[in-house]
Design an enzyme around this catalytic site. Sequence first.
Site, PDB file in Angstrom:
ATOM      1  N   CYS A 269       0.829  -1.204   0.000  1.00  0.00           N
ATOM      2  CA  CYS A 269       0.000   0.000   0.000  1.00  0.00           C
ATOM      3  C   CYS A 269       0.869   1.262   0.000  1.00  0.00           C
ATOM      4  O   CYS A 269       1.561   1.539  -0.967  1.00  0.00           O
ATOM      5  CB  CYS A 269      -0.962  -0.042   1.188  1.00  0.00           C
ATOM      6  SG  CYS A 269      -2.241   1.224   1.160  1.00  0.00           S
ATOM      7  N   HIS A 353      -3.887  -5.134  -0.474  1.00  0.00           N
ATOM      8  CA  HIS A 353      -3.678  -5.630   0.889  1.00  0.00           C
ATOM      9  C   HIS A 353      -3.714  -7.152   0.896  1.00  0.00           C
ATOM     10  O   HIS A 353      -4.774  -7.756   1.070  1.00  0.00           O
ATOM     11  CB  HIS A 353      -4.758  -5.073   1.828  1.00  0.00           C
ATOM     12  CG  HIS A 353      -4.537  -3.654   2.199  1.00  0.00           C
ATOM     13  ND1 HIS A 353      -4.050  -3.261   3.430  1.00  0.00           N
ATOM     14  CD2 HIS A 353      -4.699  -2.515   1.489  1.00  0.00           C
ATOM     15  CE1 HIS A 353      -3.936  -1.938   3.462  1.00  0.00           C
ATOM     16  NE2 HIS A 353      -4.331  -1.468   2.290  1.00  0.00           N
ATOM     17  N   GLU A 355      -2.908  -9.131   3.108  1.00  0.00           N
ATOM     18  CA  GLU A 355      -3.306  -9.684   4.407  1.00  0.00           C
ATOM     19  C   GLU A 355      -4.817  -9.766   4.545  1.00  0.00           C
ATOM     20  O   GLU A 355      -5.330 -10.325   5.518  1.00  0.00           O
ATOM     21  CB  GLU A 355      -2.729  -8.830   5.542  1.00  0.00           C
ATOM     22  CG  GLU A 355      -3.522  -7.596   5.908  1.00  0.00           C
ATOM     23  CD  GLU A 355      -3.476  -6.478   4.879  1.00  0.00           C
ATOM     24  OE1 GLU A 355      -4.261  -5.519   4.993  1.00  0.00           O
ATOM     25  OE2 GLU A 355      -2.645  -6.553   3.949  1.00  0.00           O
TER      26      GLU A 355
END
EC number: 6.3.5.5
Length: 382
Positions: A269, A353, A355
């Site tokens: 990011c 992202h 995750e």
Amino acid sequence: MIKSALLVLEDGTQFHGRAIGAEGLAVGEVVFNTSMTGYQEILTDPSYSRQIVTLTYPHIGNVGANANDEESPSVQAQGLVIRDLPLIASNYRSEESLSEYLKRNNIVAIADIDTRKLTRLLREKGAQNGCIIAGDAPDAVVALEKAKAFPGLKGMDLAKEVTTAESYSWLQGSWTLEGELPAAKNESELPYHVVAYDYGVKRNILRMLVDRGCRLTVVPAQTPAEDVLKLNPDGIFLSNGPGDPEPCDYAIRAIKTFLETGIPVFGICLGHQLLALASGAKTTKMKLGHHGGNHPVKDLDNNCVMITAQNHGFAVDEDNLPDTLRVTHKSLFDHTVQGIHRTDKPAFSFQGHPEASPGPHDAAPLFDHFIDLIQTYRSSAK
């Protein structure tokens, strides 16, 4: 007692609804997120600092809120806009309702407005500054003045505002459905030492690194490279975060130093954008930004498509990439750069992202690539 709420955009558009959070006023950039769930993770994502988040899914608050689902120590979004707040929150993990959670965290929020109309307006005109006023007889004139006075995120360095004040160690792995959050692992179980720069880091990023054998030292955004190198890290992680990457000269300077050492670097990011800037590329402010958990991204190296979670308002400019960077991923929505890899250094980054939290896990193998680079680096250093 039901209180009124009013959202006014900088172009004068008004949305009247009811207050579901704290009374008061919230000003920021209004964006929309297309995720169907994960509202608590979204609210506590530091990347949403100074932003008012509109959730396009109509029913928000169904599962209440709990402490384990927070991605940072506090709510980071400036305000919340939703269509409908269910009367009952039902989930075995729920500790309080969304409304109670918002009030406890002093977050202004509005419900019962036409979020489809608002989303279409933002899609056509781009992200706009806005103001929510909640309470008795909210003043539209005041709200419009506040919205117009907000300077916008361009040129705003927010990483140093949301970062941790002190360095800390993180040894906790991922949560599973079988129980609560796991206890911290022993350092002996974690062979790799990674220093993670906190520009607004999400907890699930740290957990996924621990799952792969990393013991983490999380450092403030403005930590000099020299201090980090004294820790003898096996890898450097550059976290997500809010705001414009260009003013973060302290981060760009540190990353340039790391690139000269040969230590593996992985950015997500804002960290992705900072790696690009440190490599000589440029970034631009996007009209809409990407916010949601259903963004298709093409992996150019493996010729496959991933569904990814996204949350960013700036992008790396493909027209100004130096020869030392190659594009590894592209958005299939607007063809913006989603991933880069240094051609001469063990450094890479991803705009989305991986995750998730909330979102799909298609991009999780990027963490594995980071571990591969660390293993190669350690082998060559022997």
